[in-house]
Design a protein around this motif. Structure first.
Motif, PDB file in Angstrom:
ATOM      1  N   THR A  91      33.884  42.633  44.221  1.00  0.00           N
ATOM      2  CA  THR A  91      34.849  41.665  44.752  1.00  0.00           C
ATOM      3  C   THR A  91      34.698  40.317  44.071  1.00  0.00           C
ATOM      4  O   THR A  91      35.691  39.622  43.802  1.00  0.00           O
ATOM      5  CB  THR A  91      34.664  41.527  46.273  1.00  0.00           C
ATOM      6  OG1 THR A  91      34.822  42.810  46.883  1.00  0.00           O
ATOM      7  CG2 THR A  91      35.690  40.574  46.867  1.00  0.00           C
ATOM      8  N   LEU A  92      33.461  39.935  43.765  1.00  0.00           N
ATOM      9  CA  LEU A  92      33.245  38.706  43.000  1.00  0.00           C
ATOM     10  C   LEU A  92      33.928  38.800  41.640  1.00  0.00           C
ATOM     11  O   LEU A  92      34.520  37.822  41.154  1.00  0.00           O
ATOM     12  CB  LEU A  92      31.749  38.462  42.837  1.00  0.00           C
ATOM     13  CG  LEU A  92      31.337  37.223  42.048  1.00  0.00           C
ATOM     14  CD1 LEU A  92      31.844  35.945  42.732  1.00  0.00           C
ATOM     15  CD2 LEU A  92      29.827  37.174  41.879  1.00  0.00           C
ATOM     16  N   ALA A  97      38.440  37.344  37.545  1.00  0.00           N
ATOM     17  CA  ALA A  97      39.368  37.997  36.617  1.00  0.00           C
ATOM     18  C   ALA A  97      40.190  36.963  35.853  1.00  0.00           C
ATOM     19  O   ALA A  97      40.655  35.971  36.426  1.00  0.00           O
ATOM     20  CB  ALA A  97      40.287  38.942  37.374  1.00  0.00           C
ATOM     21  N   THR A  98      40.378  37.214  34.561  1.00  0.00           N
ATOM     22  CA  THR A  98      41.096  36.273  33.702  1.00  0.00           C
ATOM     23  C   THR A  98      42.550  36.674  33.459  1.00  0.00           C
ATOM     24  O   THR A  98      43.338  35.851  32.993  1.00  0.00           O
ATOM     25  CB  THR A  98      40.387  36.151  32.341  1.00  0.00           C
ATOM     26  OG1 THR A  98      40.234  37.459  31.770  1.00  0.00           O
ATOM     27  CG2 THR A  98      39.017  35.516  32.523  1.00  0.00           C
ATOM     28  N   LEU A 103      41.969  42.172  36.455  1.00  0.00           N
ATOM     29  CA  LEU A 103      42.051  42.253  37.907  1.00  0.00           C
ATOM     30  C   LEU A 103      42.232  43.698  38.372  1.00  0.00           C
ATOM     31  O   LEU A 103      41.633  44.114  39.369  1.00  0.00           O
ATOM     32  CB  LEU A 103      43.196  41.379  38.425  1.00  0.00           C
ATOM     33  CG  LEU A 103      43.339  41.275  39.949  1.00  0.00           C
ATOM     34  CD1 LEU A 103      42.053  40.774  40.597  1.00  0.00           C
ATOM     35  CD2 LEU A 103      44.508  40.361  40.316  1.00  0.00           C
ATOM     36  N   VAL A 104      43.036  44.478  37.662  1.00  0.00           N
ATOM     37  CA  VAL A 104      43.216  45.882  38.021  1.00  0.00           C
ATOM     38  C   VAL A 104      41.877  46.624  37.946  1.00  0.00           C
ATOM     39  O   VAL A 104      41.520  47.393  38.849  1.00  0.00           O
ATOM     40  CB  VAL A 104      44.265  46.558  37.110  1.00  0.00           C
ATOM     41  CG1 VAL A 104      44.250  48.070  37.313  1.00  0.00           C
ATOM     42  CG2 VAL A 104      45.660  46.009  37.393  1.00  0.00           C
ATOM     43  N   VAL A 105      41.124  46.394  36.871  1.00  0.00           N
ATOM     44  CA  VAL A 105      39.822  47.056  36.712  1.00  0.00           C
ATOM     45  C   VAL A 105      38.861  46.639  37.828  1.00  0.00           C
ATOM     46  O   VAL A 105      38.158  47.474  38.416  1.00  0.00           O
ATOM     47  CB  VAL A 105      39.217  46.735  35.328  1.00  0.00           C
ATOM     48  CG1 VAL A 105      37.787  47.265  35.229  1.00  0.00           C
ATOM     49  CG2 VAL A 105      40.083  47.318  34.215  1.00  0.00           C
ATOM     50  N   ALA A 106      38.840  45.340  38.133  1.00  0.00           N
ATOM     51  CA  ALA A 106      37.961  44.849  39.196  1.00  0.00           C
ATOM     52  C   ALA A 106      38.357  45.424  40.554  1.00  0.00           C
ATOM     53  O   ALA A 106      37.494  45.765  41.374  1.00  0.00           O
ATOM     54  CB  ALA A 106      37.993  43.321  39.237  1.00  0.00           C
ATOM     55  N   ARG A 107      39.676  45.574  40.784  1.00  0.00           N
ATOM     56  CA  ARG A 107      40.133  46.164  42.039  1.00  0.00           C
ATOM     57  C   ARG A 107      39.702  47.632  42.131  1.00  0.00           C
ATOM     58  O   ARG A 107      39.373  48.128  43.207  1.00  0.00           O
ATOM     59  CB  ARG A 107      41.659  46.063  42.162  1.00  0.00           C
ATOM     60  CG  ARG A 107      42.194  44.649  42.301  1.00  0.00           C
ATOM     61  CD  ARG A 107      41.543  43.892  43.424  1.00  0.00           C
ATOM     62  NE  ARG A 107      41.843  44.460  44.732  1.00  0.00           N
ATOM     63  CZ  ARG A 107      41.121  44.230  45.825  1.00  0.00           C
ATOM     64  NH1 ARG A 107      40.039  43.480  45.767  1.00  0.00           N
ATOM     65  NH2 ARG A 107      41.471  44.761  46.966  1.00  0.00           N
ATOM     66  N   LEU A 163      42.934  26.205  46.716  1.00  0.00           N
ATOM     67  CA  LEU A 163      41.920  26.351  45.667  1.00  0.00           C
ATOM     68  C   LEU A 163      42.278  27.413  44.631  1.00  0.00           C
ATOM     69  O   LEU A 163      41.496  27.641  43.710  1.00  0.00           O
ATOM     70  CB  LEU A 163      40.560  26.682  46.287  1.00  0.00           C
ATOM     71  CG  LEU A 163      39.998  25.657  47.283  1.00  0.00           C
ATOM     72  CD1 LEU A 163      38.689  26.166  47.881  1.00  0.00           C
ATOM     73  CD2 LEU A 163      39.783  24.303  46.613  1.00  0.00           C
ATOM     74  N   GLY A 164      43.418  28.072  44.797  1.00  0.00           N
ATOM     75  CA  GLY A 164      43.821  29.102  43.851  1.00  0.00           C
ATOM     76  C   GLY A 164      43.563  30.494  44.374  1.00  0.00           C
ATOM     77  O   GLY A 164      42.764  30.700  45.304  1.00  0.00           O
ATOM     78  N   TRP A 165      44.242  31.501  43.785  1.00  0.00           N
ATOM     79  CA  TRP A 165      44.186  32.857  44.309  1.00  0.00           C
ATOM     80  C   TRP A 165      42.816  33.509  44.152  1.00  0.00           C
ATOM     81  O   TRP A 165      42.515  34.495  44.826  1.00  0.00           O
ATOM     82  CB  TRP A 165      45.247  33.726  43.626  1.00  0.00           C
ATOM     83  CG  TRP A 165      45.080  33.922  42.142  1.00  0.00           C
ATOM     84  CD1 TRP A 165      45.674  33.212  41.148  1.00  0.00           C
ATOM     85  CD2 TRP A 165      44.257  34.906  41.494  1.00  0.00           C
ATOM     86  NE1 TRP A 165      45.283  33.678  39.915  1.00  0.00           N
ATOM     87  CE2 TRP A 165      44.414  34.730  40.096  1.00  0.00           C
ATOM     88  CE3 TRP A 165      43.416  35.920  41.940  1.00  0.00           C
ATOM     89  CZ2 TRP A 165      43.754  35.519  39.153  1.00  0.00           C
ATOM     90  CZ3 TRP A 165      42.753  36.712  41.003  1.00  0.00           C
ATOM     91  CH2 TRP A 165      42.934  36.513  39.632  1.00  0.00           C
ATOM     92  N   ARG A 166      41.953  32.971  43.285  1.00  0.00           N
ATOM     93  CA  ARG A 166      40.626  33.563  43.087  1.00  0.00           C
ATOM     94  C   ARG A 166      39.688  33.310  44.266  1.00  0.00           C
ATOM     95  O   ARG A 166      38.772  34.093  44.537  1.00  0.00           O
ATOM     96  CB  ARG A 166      39.977  32.994  41.827  1.00  0.00           C
ATOM     97  CG  ARG A 166      40.807  33.142  40.580  1.00  0.00           C
ATOM     98  CD  ARG A 166      40.174  32.343  39.427  1.00  0.00           C
ATOM     99  NE  ARG A 166      41.087  32.244  38.301  1.00  0.00           N
ATOM    100  CZ  ARG A 166      41.281  33.216  37.417  1.00  0.00           C
ATOM    101  NH1 ARG A 166      40.596  34.348  37.544  1.00  0.00           N
ATOM    102  NH2 ARG A 166      42.136  33.077  36.429  1.00  0.00           N
ATOM    103  N   SER A 167      39.884  32.205  44.950  1.00  0.00           N
ATOM    104  CA  SER A 167      38.928  31.760  45.971  1.00  0.00           C
ATOM    105  C   SER A 167      38.732  32.742  47.125  1.00  0.00           C
ATOM    106  O   SER A 167      37.596  32.897  47.609  1.00  0.00           O
ATOM    107  CB  SER A 167      39.324  30.378  46.498  1.00  0.00           C
ATOM    108  OG  SER A 167      40.652  30.375  46.974  1.00  0.00           O
ATOM    109  N   PRO A 168      39.774  33.446  47.619  1.00  0.00           N
ATOM    110  CA  PRO A 168      39.507  34.402  48.712  1.00  0.00           C
ATOM    111  C   PRO A 168      38.530  35.497  48.322  1.00  0.00           C
ATOM    112  O   PRO A 168      37.691  35.911  49.136  1.00  0.00           O
ATOM    113  CB  PRO A 168      40.897  34.977  49.012  1.00  0.00           C
ATOM    114  CG  PRO A 168      41.860  33.937  48.552  1.00  0.00           C
ATOM    115  CD  PRO A 168      41.219  33.316  47.356  1.00  0.00           C
TER     116      PRO A 168
END
Length: 405
Positions: A91-92, A97-98, A103-107, A163-168
């Motif tokens: 999740t981190l 993700a850049t 992001l797909v791979v991390a998901r 703070l941007g979509w990454r923060s959650p």
């Protein structure tokens, strides 16, 4: 095969598992209300967004197959804590993700460990909690869904807006670390399932589970329930913003109100199902759930208060039917194979989620004016699957159901 915990430790046991459930459910859920933000930030359309949601579920399904081969060969607590640590790291990675591909791979990685966690939670409940209180225990676990909508989703959206979509995702990873500490303190060591020797190929247990017709019926029942919900759920926020006219800033209110109502109702539904019969209460709630499904998928421009009535009813009934349903499904498993069965169950659920969100992504389109088209058809598909599940539930045999089933 039950390993009862002392009464004084049963509540901490359930609340710790609910904390694990909260973390991995929020990680999955947050993708859906973040839809409009992610589509704008990553410059993607509804089909790409559907794949982003489905990536988690497809990988969770694959991981469930592998976990089913080994889950009953390990002590429950240690296996759960290891998966929780890896889930937090994945999740981190989502938060770091850049681009879309990253992001797909991390998901996918988050889905691997999140899916295993989901099946382990219900396996441990089945190991520890007697049948007579199992629906109530499922209600406690299900309250994590409500809390994620009451607190988790609104707070995550607030973080995303400021703070941007990454923060959650970063916040959820930190939460996973905190829950690990609680798990180390409060979860019991569960080894009774290891008393039966596991011989042969690692997939022997999975094959044995699938040989049982009752297990197959329970898995199909679960798939129908999940499919009926997740054709609709991933696109509710996008439809609300694009078609109904609900401002993005008001979306946290939708989850706050719906989650609060579901949180209150979850335990009441669990007690009701234990008292009045799990099959009977499931059928009633599932039948009622068809009404808000059709209402939401056919809605036009509406004021916030009217949309809240529909979404709150949807949250309460669609999630509420899962409380008696999970007690039915967990009780369908042979106790010696419960861990393997629940791993396969997690696989089936994840596959149903992935197929549902992918199918819905292909059925809907986005017009030149930004509106979502085809959502009513998605609603009809959801109701059809729901009615099939209602007709199917009576064919499942529940082990330990000496009283009302």
């Amino acid at each position: 095969m039950s390993e009862a915990v002392p009464p004084a430790r049963e509540a901490p046991f359930l609340f710790t598992l609910a904390g694990v459930q909260f973390a991995h459910v929020l990680d999955f859920m947050i993708m859906m209300p973040l839809g409009p933000i992610l589509m704008a930030a990553l410059k993607i359309g509804p089909h790409e967004f559907g794949l982003l949601v489905a990536a988690y579920s497809f990988s969770a399904a694959g991981a469930g197959v592998l976990a089913a081969a080994v889950v009953d060969r390990f002590e429950r607590k240690g296996f759960l804590l290891a998966c929780l640590a890896l889930f937090a790291l994945a999740t981190l990675a989502c938060g770091l993700a850049t681009d879309y591909t990253f992001l797909v791979v991390a998901r996918c990685l988050a889905g691997v460990f999140g899916g295993i966690l989901g099946s382990l939670i219900h396996t441990m409940v089945g190991d520890v909690i007697p049948f007579a209180r199992r629906a109530r225990a499922s209600g406690v676990i299900s309250s994590a869904f409500s809390l994620s909508t009451i607190a988790g989703v609104p707070f995550s959206l607030w973080l995303a807006n400021h703070l941007g979509w990454r923060s959650p995702f970063i916040a959820i990873a930190l939460m996973g670390a905190v829950v690990m500490l609680a798990g180390w303190r409060w979860l019991p060591t569960l080894r009774a399932h290891l008393a039966t020797p596991h011989q042969g190929h690692p997939f022997t247990a999975a094959v044995n589970v699938l040989k049982d017709a009752n297990h197959r019926r329970a898995l199909l029942f679960s798939a129908l329930i999940i499919f009926s919900g997740f054709t609709v759920i991933p696109y509710i926020t996008l439809f609300a913003v694009s078609n109904v006219g609900i401002p993005q800033a008001d979306i946290p209110i939708v989850y706050l109100v719906g989650g609060a109502a579901t949180f209150v109702c979850a335990r009441l539904i669990g007690r009701w199902a234990d008292r009045s019969g799990k099959v009977r209460i499931y059928r009633l709630l599932a039948l009622l759930a068809s009404l808000p499904v059709l209402a939401l998928t056919h809605a036009g421009p509406s004021p916030l208060w009217l949309w809240l009535i529909g979404t709150t009813s949807f949250f309460v009934l669609v999630s509420g039917r899962m409380i008696p349903a999970m007690a039915i499904i967990a009780s369908a498993a042979e106790p010696r194979l419960r861990g393997t069965f629940m791993s396969l169950h997690g696989t089936v659920q994840s596959l149903a989620m992935a197929l549902a969100s992918s199918l819905a992504g292909f059925l809907i389109t986005q017009s030149g004016h930004g509106q979502i088209e085809g959502y009513p058809l998605v609603g009809y598909v959801a109701v059809g699957a729901n009615l099939l599940a209602i007709s199917f539930v009576s064919r499942i045999v529940m082990h330990g159901a000496n009283g009302k089933a």
